[in-house]
Design an enzyme around this catalytic site. Structure first.
Site: not given
Ligand SMILES: CCCCC/C=C\C/C=C\C/C=C\CCCCC(=O)SCCNC(=O)CCNC(=O)[C@H](O)C(C)(C)COP(=O)(O)OP(=O)(O)OC[C@H]1O[C@@H](n2cnc3c(N)ncnc32)[C@H](O)[C@@H]1OP(=O)(O)O
Ligand SMILES: Cc1cc2nc3c(=O)[nH]c(=O)nc-3n(C[C@H](O)[C@H](O)[C@H](O)COP(=O)(O)OP(=O)(O)OC[C@H]3O[C@@H](n4cnc5c(N)ncnc54)[C@H](O)[C@@H]3O)c2cc1C
Length: 638
Positions: A145, A185, A318, A338, A341, A432, A434
């Site tokens: 993504q 990943g 310790r 300690q 904390r 997942e 920020d």
């Molecule tokens: C190594 C060991 C790890 C252990 C971990 C254990 C288990 C986990 C398993 C694996 C994990 C392992 C490694 C880590 C993997 C990490 C993988 C990733 O990072 S994947 C990528 C992740 N990316 C993100 O999370 C992106 C974040 N951004 C968003 O979700 C969206 O852009 C947004 C911030 C929510 C904004 O979305 P958008 O612009 O489309 O919508 P808005 O205008 O803000 O909202 C519109 C509307 O929709 C509602 N909404 C938004 N999101 C959701 C949702 N998810 N579900 C339901 N509804 C949603 C929002 O509330 C608004 O509603 P309304 O106000 O009523 O209009």
């Molecule tokens: C170890 C690791 C594993 C990952 N694995 C995956 C994966 O498997 N698949 C995948 O798709 N992605 C993966 N990611 C990506 C990850 O999901 C993104 O890095 C994460 O969603 C944050 O987005 P960004 O990097 O664009 O941060 P940015 O959004 O660029 O954040 C930078 C700064 O901007 C601020 N910011 C951004 N938007 C706003 C706003 N609207 N208002 C105020 N502050 C804001 C944030 O708070 C932050 O301080 C991984 C990342 C890491 C570090």
């Protein structure tokens, strides 16, 4: 052993005196921590299986190069899979085995995101085609993504998926450098397939971001397919740590996939090129992120409890200062600083365990409702998973670092297990979602709720949380009452979002205590921990609480006095409370946290195993040091 005192002998439980102080049934608490007798049995059995198998050794990671480290991770993942198949482990047992192998690897994303995405956003037909291949690991998937230019802003993603009605295909393309997929990943070197998120274009019209199954590599020789450029994004924070994971970069050059590889549960494209949006919220496309956020909350309790287990056991081992007439020095766990904390972190580990259980229930409930096209609780589920993921990962990352500091200098050694635990864990505050961006989602949800319900956000909270509820309402009223935009007030609203999430954690801890909890003294211990969690936060944020008027400065002082009393109640039970996590020494990976507390001989022995000690005179002496010492300064050959 010659010259070895009783206090250093192997096989002696140096924490026995601590364990004998326990005032509750530790075995019963182990069941509470695991969630059920069955869950405890699976966890106990699998953790011991992993700990006893040299194939899962992990104590040498810090001495390997990136390529050796990665190859070793591939070996372990393959070995884990062979173990799962040979022993015919269930899905639950297999997940536990991957957990106790404790190494970030492509399998996290294959099982943790690729499969859930197909299950959550694929049609029945697509699930029937792809899930059997994925479950047998005949394909290895990742979740692609995030892009170089966008991660938080999903609607800003640039990758395109253009429908070609002539060939009934989508053309997946990376139009710009910033549209390169970046971070997924497992993508860099291993994944054969991706769920790739792209802007859907049909008949020249854009329809927002959708998910597509795209094959990346040949299943014959693993070479990237035509139009696919893929690799690893390079070294990350810490040495070993997350560098066992091949977070990748991926560019598409007009890659064609069949139409039926667009995940079509939420919306569809017909062969005639007609876009159909089911009558479901478009946010279901984000469903996988909601699922992973709730698993990350459960994982926070695991990571924090590991660090607390290490710091608590070491704090009991310790001794520093306080010797009377040549007697033993004071155990640092007896110092009030300690305790002030460490014990709130112990309480937080239990609090996060129970909120993780509740969130798992909430996610299952919302999933069941979605199947009946009931979307009424989706906004709350999104706000809860987003907010609690943010709250628990921030607290856990900070808590692991605090546990390192609680262990003094030895906490900085890799053999303490804490530097690596921190380095592996800390990206959870970013991936997942920020944590700030997610709190803004919660703030937005609260603003809407306040405007719909008026001042009272919810009356469905236990009595003990009135102060916490009033705090949230006060913080929201202070912000909502001001006629300025959301953006202008966002920093303040994020504070209200944190307060709301803390209210949820406290109220769910209290609700947990209203359940039947078997075992001598177990419920009493949990009540102490619940009170510590609630009063610690009240103390930490007392400005908020005082400004609501629902507590007075005298109440705040009494709360602080009560905290000290509660710490004294925890003290005799501290070792037993961390024993209840039932972690093996292998999983903890920490000399400071070893079960028998025999720390010093282990630390000393481990030091000599460092490669630097393979020779008494270090490489480079003759070239660089000897000339220095002999004042024969000459240009050192590089
Ligand atoms: C190594 C060991 C790890 C252990 C971990 C254990 C288990 C986990 C398993 C694996 C994990 C392992 C490694 C880590 C993997 C990490 C993988 C990733 O990072 S994947 C990528 C992740 N990316 C993100 O999370 C992106 C974040 N951004 C968003 O979700 C969206 O852009 C947004 C911030 C929510 C904004 O979305 P958008 O612009 O489309 O919508 P808005 O205008 O803000 O909202 C519109 C509307 O929709 C509602 N909404 C938004 N999101 C959701 C949702 N998810 N579900 C339901 N509804 C949603 C929002 O509330 C608004 O509603 P309304 O106000 O009523 O209009
Ligand atoms: C170890 C690791 C594993 C990952 N694995 C995956 C994966 O498997 N698949 C995948 O798709 N992605 C993966 N990611 C990506 C990850 O999901 C993104 O890095 C994460 O969603 C944050 O987005 P960004 O990097 O664009 O941060 P940015 O959004 O660029 O954040 C930078 C700064 O901007 C601020 N910011 C951004 N938007 C706003 C706003 N609207 N208002 C105020 N502050 C804001 C944030 O708070 C932050 O301080 C991984 C990342 C890491 C570090």
């Amino acid at each position: 052993m010659e010259g070895v005192g009783e206090e250093e002998m192997e096989g002696v439980d140096h924490l026995a005196h601590e364990r004998n102080k326990s005032e509750f049934d530790v075995d019963a608490m182990k069941i509470v921590w695991a969630g059920s007798p069955h869950a405890f049995d699976v966890s106990d059995r699998i953790s011991k299986l992993v700990a006893s198998d040299p194939g899962f050794r992990k104590d040498n990671r810090s001495t390997l190069s990136r390529k050796e480290l990665f190859k070793n991770t591939l070996r372990k993942a393959a070995y884990a899979w062979k173990t799962i198949v040979d022993l015919r482990l269930s899905e639950e047992e297999a997940a536990k085995l991957r957990f106790y192998v404790d190494e970030p690897a492509f399998t996290d994303l294959h099982w943790g995101m690729f499969i859930p995405a197909i299950k959550g956003q694929g049609t029945e037909e697509q699930q029937q085609k792809w899930l059997p291949l994925a479950y047998k690991m005949q394909i290895i998937g990742c979740y692609a993504q995030t892009e170089l230019g966008h991660g938080s802003n999903v609607q800003g993603l640039e990758t395109t998926a253009t429908f070609d009605s002539q060939t009934d295909e989508f053309i997946i393309h990376s139009p710009t450098l910033t549209s390169s997929k970046w971070w997924p990943g497992g993508l860099g070197k291993v994944a054969t397939h991706a769920i790739a998120y792209a802007r859907l274009i049909v008949g020249g019209r854009e329809h927002g971001v959708h998910g597509f199954i795209v094959q990346l590599r040949s299943l014959e020789d693993h070479s990237p397919l035509l139009g696919i450029t893929v690799g690893d994004i390079g070294m990350k924070f810490g040495n070993g740590a997350y560098n066992t994971m091949d977070n990748g970069v991926l560019q598409f050059d007009h890659v064609r996939i069949p139409r039926n590889q667009m995940l079509m549960r939420v919306s569809q494209v017909t062969c005639e090129g007609k876009y159909k949006q089911s009558d479901v919220p478009r946010q279901l496309v984000y469903g996988t992120m909601v699922y992973v956020r709730q698993t990350i909350v459960a994982d926070a309790s695991c990571a924090l409890s590991r660090a607390v287990c290490i710091a608590t056991r070491y704090s009991a081992v310790r001794r520093q200062f306080g010797s009377q007439n040549g007697g033993p020095e004071t155990q640092v766990i007896d110092y009030k600083t300690q305790q002030s904390r460490l014990f709130p972190l112990l309480a937080s580990a239990y609090a996060f365990r129970f909120i993780g259980e509740w969130l798992k229930w909430l996610y299952a409930d919302v999933t069941q409702r979605l199947q009946a096209n009931d979307f009424s609780t989706l906004p709350e589920a999104h706000a809860c998973t987003a907010g609690l993921k943010s709250l628990t990962t921030t607290a856990t990352a900070d808590g692991i670092e605090e546990c390192r500091k609680l262990c003094g200098g030895h906490g900085y050694l890799c053999s303490s297990g804490l530097p690596e635990l921190f380095a592996v864990y800390v990206p959870a505050c970013t991936y997942e979602g920020d944590n700030t961006v997610l709190l803004l989602q919660v703030a937005r949800f609260l603003m809407k709720t306040v405007s719909q319900l008026g001042s009272r956000l919810s009356s469905k909270k236990p009595v003990g949380t009135i102060a916490y509820m009033t705090r949230v309402e006060h913080l929201m009223q202070c912000r909502c009452g001001v006629q300025r935009g959301f953006a202008e007030l966002s920093a303040d609203l994020v504070e209200a979002a944190v307060a709301h999430c803390q209210l949820i954690v406290v109220s769910k801890f209290i609700e947990k205590l209203q359940q039947e909890i078997p075992g001598k003294g177990v419920k009493q211990q949990l009540e102490v921990l619940c009170n510590i969690y609630a009063l610690f936060l009240l103390h930490k944020h007392q400005g908020d609480f005082l400004s609501t008027g629902c507590i007075t400065p005298k109440h705040a002082a009494l709360a602080n006095d009560e905290l000290r009393s509660l710490y004294s109640q925890v003290r005799p039970n501290a070792i037993a409370l961390v024993d209840a996590f039932n972690y093996t020494d292998h999983y903890l990976g920490s000399i400071l946290g070893c079960y028998d507390g025999n720390v010093y001989p282990k630390l000393y022995e481990a030091a000599w195993k460092d490669p630097l000690n393979e020779s008494v005179v270090p490489d480079g002496y003759h070239l660089y040091i000897r000339p220095l010492l002999k004042q024969e300064i000459r240009t050192a050959r590089l």
